[in-house]
Design an enzyme around this catalytic site. Structure first.
Site, PDB file in Angstrom:
ATOM      1  N   GLU A  99       0.820  -1.204   0.000  1.00  0.00           N
ATOM      2  CA  GLU A  99       0.000   0.000   0.000  1.00  0.00           C
ATOM      3  C   GLU A  99       0.861   1.264   0.000  1.00  0.00           C
ATOM      4  O   GLU A  99       0.605   2.209  -0.750  1.00  0.00           O
ATOM      5  CB  GLU A  99      -0.914  -0.010   1.224  1.00  0.00           C
ATOM      6  CG  GLU A  99      -1.686   1.277   1.466  1.00  0.00           C
ATOM      7  CD  GLU A  99      -2.686   1.620   0.378  1.00  0.00           C
ATOM      8  OE1 GLU A  99      -3.266   2.719   0.431  1.00  0.00           O
ATOM      9  OE2 GLU A  99      -2.884   0.798  -0.541  1.00  0.00           O
ATOM     10  N   HIS A 102       2.612   1.959  -3.297  1.00  0.00           N
ATOM     11  CA  HIS A 102       1.642   2.542  -4.231  1.00  0.00           C
ATOM     12  C   HIS A 102       1.521   4.049  -3.985  1.00  0.00           C
ATOM     13  O   HIS A 102       1.496   4.843  -4.935  1.00  0.00           O
ATOM     14  CB  HIS A 102       0.294   1.847  -4.065  1.00  0.00           C
ATOM     15  CG  HIS A 102      -0.786   2.406  -4.941  1.00  0.00           C
ATOM     16  ND1 HIS A 102      -0.706   2.414  -6.315  1.00  0.00           N
ATOM     17  CD2 HIS A 102      -1.977   2.982  -4.643  1.00  0.00           C
ATOM     18  CE1 HIS A 102      -1.791   2.959  -6.824  1.00  0.00           C
ATOM     19  NE2 HIS A 102      -2.578   3.333  -5.824  1.00  0.00           N
ATOM     20  N   HIS A 167     -11.962   5.954  -8.200  1.00  0.00           N
ATOM     21  CA  HIS A 167     -10.505   6.117  -8.095  1.00  0.00           C
ATOM     22  C   HIS A 167      -9.814   5.489  -9.312  1.00  0.00           C
ATOM     23  O   HIS A 167      -8.885   6.078  -9.895  1.00  0.00           O
ATOM     24  CB  HIS A 167     -10.028   5.448  -6.807  1.00  0.00           C
ATOM     25  CG  HIS A 167      -8.581   5.634  -6.513  1.00  0.00           C
ATOM     26  ND1 HIS A 167      -7.968   6.868  -6.430  1.00  0.00           N
ATOM     27  CD2 HIS A 167      -7.596   4.718  -6.271  1.00  0.00           C
ATOM     28  CE1 HIS A 167      -6.692   6.720  -6.155  1.00  0.00           C
ATOM     29  NE2 HIS A 167      -6.429   5.428  -6.061  1.00  0.00           N
ATOM     30  N   HIS A 275     -20.910  -7.278 -17.007  1.00  0.00           N
ATOM     31  CA  HIS A 275     -19.585  -6.988 -17.543  1.00  0.00           C
ATOM     32  C   HIS A 275     -19.239  -7.945 -18.680  1.00  0.00           C
ATOM     33  O   HIS A 275     -18.742  -7.523 -19.728  1.00  0.00           O
ATOM     34  CB  HIS A 275     -18.546  -7.112 -16.424  1.00  0.00           C
ATOM     35  CG  HIS A 275     -17.130  -6.952 -16.880  1.00  0.00           C
ATOM     36  ND1 HIS A 275     -16.657  -5.812 -17.475  1.00  0.00           N
ATOM     37  CD2 HIS A 275     -16.063  -7.810 -16.814  1.00  0.00           C
ATOM     38  CE1 HIS A 275     -15.378  -5.952 -17.769  1.00  0.00           C
ATOM     39  NE2 HIS A 275     -14.993  -7.161 -17.380  1.00  0.00           N
ATOM     40  N   HIS A 333      -4.895  -8.423 -16.871  1.00  0.00           N
ATOM     41  CA  HIS A 333      -6.193  -8.017 -17.427  1.00  0.00           C
ATOM     42  C   HIS A 333      -6.446  -6.541 -17.124  1.00  0.00           C
ATOM     43  O   HIS A 333      -6.913  -5.797 -17.995  1.00  0.00           O
ATOM     44  CB  HIS A 333      -7.297  -8.893 -16.827  1.00  0.00           C
ATOM     45  CG  HIS A 333      -8.615  -8.749 -17.512  1.00  0.00           C
ATOM     46  ND1 HIS A 333      -8.818  -9.107 -18.833  1.00  0.00           N
ATOM     47  CD2 HIS A 333      -9.824  -8.294 -17.063  1.00  0.00           C
ATOM     48  CE1 HIS A 333     -10.081  -8.885 -19.163  1.00  0.00           C
ATOM     49  NE2 HIS A 333     -10.699  -8.375 -18.110  1.00  0.00           N
TER      50      HIS A 333
END
Length: 369
Positions: A99, A102, A167, A275, A333
């Site tokens: 985290e 990032h 986000h 989706h 992906h």
């Protein structure tokens, strides 16, 4: 004090790409900085997907630091206590580092965009021919600040799906704007004015892709990837039982309905099935569009890239289901969607530049600041 430490960490990381750009012996430093920032933003988006897929989004349950510090090293005692209290919870030393890395990289991207803004405004004041308005990097900086705000809310609102999805979309918007600016700063070898008539079709393809990415983000943030365990059927049916009302209720906590109940499997199936079904529409349209656009010399490379990425996205999407969501494939992906978006932005820019009276920037006119 720890905010200053965080800023210095972001600055130190940003100095690496800045140094690379500035030691290059050529006159295209601003353009190289924009392209490098675009590439690193793509990497950041993929790392953000890795952060989410490893359940590290709450590895440090506060923001912008980690337990009020600038590093998991300093917060070691608090992290160890949280892990001991709940070994299967969201906090561990590994997740905390994922985290915080990032966040460090995101701050470094912010520094690179500030550097672009300073260069552009300096060129404006000194009347140097940079061929880009300083409002471009200024607007991009505002966008990344908004992105940072949603990053904070992602943590403080405990991974609320609509916040996490927004986000993600803001990150992709940042990538798209940087890609457009990079394309604007890069000369195109040749232009065909006949390609200009494809501008509405290309713009519509980009819109379809953004909708599909939003649906994919909704699948990921709701952990609905394995709601359908087979392919092409969904749990043995073409149209399985689904609950769209709960599945697409936007303002709710993770894993809950809008009424505060645990979300049902039928709601997760509705998210996944939508989706997957809309993907058919997007794939067919983009295949048709890319095959048409590759006839133009100036559009052939990005159009071929779109064709390649569609195949990769299909294979990785199917593999996520068949192989039970392996982490490398899931990250690939997510990254493939970002690359596909970037390619469509490039196509739209080149088609827009094909209109009469619109010319690419000559390479010799782009100077360093």
């Amino acid at each position: 004090m720890f905010l200053l430490q965080l800023g210095l960490i972001g600055l130190c990381i940003a100095l690496l790409p800045l140094s690379y750009v500035w030691v290059k012996a050529d006159d295209d430093k601003f353009r190289k900085l924009v392209w490098l920032t675009t590439f690193l933003t793509l990497d950041l988006i993929m790392f953000g997907g890795f952060t989410r897929l490893t359940d590290s989004g709450l590895g440090c349950p506060d923001w912008p630091g980690c337990y009020g510090t600038s590093s998991p090293f300093i917060a070691h005692a608090q992290i160890a206590a949280a892990y001991q209290a709940m070994p299967t919870g969201p906090v561990s030393m590994v997740k905390a580092w994922i985290e915080m890395l990032h966040r460090y990289f995101a701050m470094a991207i912010g520094v690179l965009i500030i550097a672009q803004m300073v260069i552009a405004w300096t060129a404006r004041v000194k009347k140097r021919p940079l061929h880009v308005s300083p409002w471009w990097p200024t607007g991009i900086l505002l966008l990344i600040l908004l992105q940072g705000a949603f990053g904070a809310w992602t943590v403080t609102l405990k991974l609320q799906p609509v916040i996490v999805t927004t986000h993600l979309l803001l990150g992709l918007a940042l990538l798209g704007v940087l890609g457009w600016l990079a394309a604007r700063m890069t000369p195109i070898p040749s232009l065909d004015t006949a390609a200009a008539r494809w501008m509405p079709a290309a713009a519509f393809g980009l819109i379809l892709l953004v909708v599909q990415i939003a649906l994919g983000g909704w699948v990921s943030t709701n952990y609905a990837v394995l709601a359908c365990t087979d392919f092409p059927l969904c749990n043995g049916q073409w149209v399985p039982p689904m609950n769209f009302e709960h599945g697409f209720h936007l303002w709710r906590a993770l894993g809950m309905t809008g009424d505060g109940d645990v979300i049902s499997q039928d709601a997760l199936v509705a998210i996944h099935w939508t989706h997957r079904t809309f993907a058919v529409v997007v794939v067919l349209y983009l295949l048709w569009l890319a095959l048409r656009l590759r006839r133009f010399e100036s559009l052939r490379k990005p159009a071929n890239g779109v064709l390649l990425m569609i195949v990769i996205q299909f294979l990785t999407g199917m593999s996520n289901i068949v192989l039970q969501w392996p982490l490398p494939v899931a990250v690939a992906h997510n990254g493939g969607a970002a690359i596909l978006l970037l390619l469509l932005v490039m196509l739209n820019f080149r088609i827009s530049s094909s209109r009469p009276g619109r010319a690419a920037v000559p390479a010799r006119d782009v100077v360093s600041a």
